[in-house]
Design a protein around this motif. Structure first.
Motif, PDB file in Angstrom:
ATOM      1  N   ALA A  58     -61.285  25.680-118.707  1.00  0.00           N
ATOM      2  CA  ALA A  58     -61.869  24.955-117.568  1.00  0.00           C
ATOM      3  C   ALA A  58     -60.962  23.786-117.175  1.00  0.00           C
ATOM      4  N   HIS A  90     -62.082  21.404-114.573  1.00  0.00           N
ATOM      5  CA  HIS A  90     -62.878  20.566-113.669  1.00  0.00           C
ATOM      6  C   HIS A  90     -62.507  19.108-113.896  1.00  0.00           C
ATOM      7  N   ASN A  98     -66.620  19.763-117.264  1.00  0.00           N
ATOM      8  CA  ASN A  98     -65.545  20.549-117.860  1.00  0.00           C
ATOM      9  C   ASN A  98     -65.938  21.028-119.258  1.00  0.00           C
TER      10      ASN A  98
END
Length: 109
Positions: free
Chosen positions: A85, A87, A93
């Motif tokens: 991830a 983010h 995240n």
């Protein structure tokens, strides 16, 4: 004495021919032992169908061969690609990564 040696030699040849059916070049009569092509790729392609049938038979009827094939595939493929991830928010995240890892642990081909 010569007759015994000749009979023994012939018996050994018959024995090796009878049990060499899974050997691509050894005594099966399809390809003589001295047979060779000067183009290795062509030789591999020519032997491919016969070898694949014999390997398929062995993998279905021999647990050791099946285990070797399974471990080789696992070693080559492993778990496969995964994602991480990215983010910008750290909490989101971490949640995305936890959810993905939970899914990825249980998914299977």
């Amino acid at each position: 004495m010569t007759g015994i040696i000749t009979r023994t030699r012939n018996a050994f040849r018959a024995f090796t021919r009878a049990f060499s059916g899974y050997d691509i070049t050894g005594g099966s009569g399809r390809w003589p032992a001295a047979y060779a092509l000067h183009a290795p790729i062509t030789q591999q392609l020519a032997a491919g169908r016969l070898a694949s049938r014999k390997i398929s038979h062995q993998s279905e009827n021999n647990s050791l061969i099946a285990s070797i094939i399974q471990h080789a595939v696992t070693a080559i493929v492993a778990d496969g690609p995964t994602v991480r991830a990215a983010h910008p928010d750290a909490d989101i995240n971490a949640n995305l990564q936890r959810a993905w890892n939970s899914f990825f642990q249980d998914c299977s081909v």
